[in-house]
Design an enzyme around this catalytic site. Sequence first.
Site, PDB file in Angstrom:
ATOM      1  CE  LYS A 235     -25.385  12.546 -73.332  1.00  0.00           C
ATOM      2  NZ  LYS A 235     -25.310  11.089 -73.231  1.00  0.00           N
TER       3      LYS A 235
ATOM      4  CG  ASP B 148     -24.672   4.358 -77.548  1.00  0.00           C
ATOM      5  OD1 ASP B 148     -24.106   5.360 -78.021  1.00  0.00           O
ATOM      6  OD2 ASP B 148     -25.583   4.420 -76.713  1.00  0.00           O
TER       7      ASP B 148
ATOM      8  CE1 TYR C  51     -25.934   7.511 -70.212  1.00  0.00           C
ATOM      9  CE2 TYR C  51     -28.155   6.608 -70.168  1.00  0.00           C
ATOM     10  CZ  TYR C  51     -27.285   7.668 -70.012  1.00  0.00           C
ATOM     11  OH  TYR C  51     -27.788   8.885 -69.656  1.00  0.00           O
TER      12      TYR C  51
HETATM   13  C1  LIG Z   1     -26.381  10.152 -72.901  1.00  0.00           C
HETATM   14  C2  LIG Z   1     -26.287   8.780 -73.417  1.00  0.00           C
HETATM   15  C3  LIG Z   1     -27.426   8.015 -73.601  1.00  0.00           C
HETATM   16  C4  LIG Z   1     -28.791   8.513 -73.207  1.00  0.00           C
HETATM   17  O1  LIG Z   1     -29.186   9.617 -73.948  1.00  0.00           O
HETATM   18  P1  LIG Z   1     -30.381  10.570 -73.420  1.00  0.00           P
HETATM   19  O2  LIG Z   1     -30.605  11.483 -74.564  1.00  0.00           O
HETATM   20  O3  LIG Z   1     -29.848  11.233 -72.191  1.00  0.00           O
HETATM   21  O4  LIG Z   1     -31.528   9.689 -73.109  1.00  0.00           O
HETATM   22  C5  LIG Z   1     -27.282   6.753 -74.151  1.00  0.00           C
HETATM   23  N1  LIG Z   1     -26.082   6.259 -74.496  1.00  0.00           N
HETATM   24  C6  LIG Z   1     -24.952   6.972 -74.304  1.00  0.00           C
HETATM   25  C7  LIG Z   1     -23.649   6.403 -74.702  1.00  0.00           C
HETATM   26  C8  LIG Z   1     -25.013   8.244 -73.761  1.00  0.00           C
HETATM   27  O5  LIG Z   1     -23.904   8.930 -73.570  1.00  0.00           O
END
Ligand SMILES: *Cc1c(COP(=O)(O)O)cnc(C)c1O
Length: 372
Positions: free
Chosen positions: A196, A171, A99
Amino acid sequence: MHPETRVVHAGQEIDAATGAVAQPIHLSTTFERDADGEYSRGHVYTRDTNPNRLTLENVLAQLEGGAAAAAFSSGSVATMTLLQALRAGDHVLAPDNFYFGIQKIIRELFADWNLEHSFVDMTDIDAVKAGLRPNTRLVLLETPSNPLMKVSDIAAIASLAHEAGALLACDNTIASPLLQQPLLHGADFVIHATTKYLGGHSDVLGGAVIAREEGEMWSRVQMLQRVGGAVASPFDSWLVLRGIQTLALRINAHASNALELATRLETHPVIAAVLYPGLESHPQHAIASKQMSGYGGLLSILVHGDAARAMEVAAKTKLFIRATSFGGTHSLIEHRASVEAPGTLTPQNLLRLSVGIEHVEDLWEDLTQALA
Ligand SMILES: *Cc1c(COP(=O)(O)O)cnc(C)c1O
């Protein structure tokens, strides 16, 4: 319990004071102390614990099969907190297409604090092995990765990390806990951007770290969360919990729409490649099938041509909204390279699609007219 039942019932208790079925939102920052000085009702101050955040943390730990969870105000600060929990002189190994915001922080901020780092292709086990150093304390993984949709073998990387004396943090944002549970494959921590799929409606920013065990590293993460206070607010926790209740329905709709679109797009004449782990043509399809129970709602397409050609396609969609992020009910389309840092590995002709829960034929019609 089956996952469909668990997402509805996990952590959801009837409010003892009122009988409320949906948990009330507790905005109070402070909680009454007993006459004898104890806090028998469990809460002191909302930066330490809050009833809504605690419920969310318990639910996230249950969904991932972990011992404990910490909910944060963003996905990015969740990962940052794991990095802050390391010590000067430690080394962190991360994916070369990690990311991009976190990559920037690792390169530009943590390096000044003497945190060593290197980035490798996590689909190449030999590269991972070669990248581990005697002082490697943390391996960061993102699978499937974003936006190249690379899939890495969690169990294989967990054992390499452990042999080297490092912990593995995976992640799991793209898969969600319903399609993949990294802790069961040997990861020590799971990271989520709850922004997400867990929130699921593009209306709340949040993150989480879930730990397999409550070891020393976990204690440091929890201390950083509670002393620093980059926590999920009561209302944000409530929104993510509300999203989680429909996660099973949503993720299956996202995944089946995405698989159908990926399959059709693969033979479309203006498309050079479709990156989606559910396709048999995906280089790590076998690993994805081994560790995932579905392939998720995110996919990338490479159009024949350059950045301008990709932008032209995005300009013509009507249902797919031109916006960043993913995991909400609406379908989104994004020219990814232009929002990432210069030097990104993301090809200029790549468009990332967050496939929503609309009817698949409406989405297909929109894409075919935009590609025409
Ligand atoms: C969106 C995302 C992040 C960051 O999340 P935020 O809430 O925007 O800070 C980190 N890792 C992945 C895989 C993401 O899709």
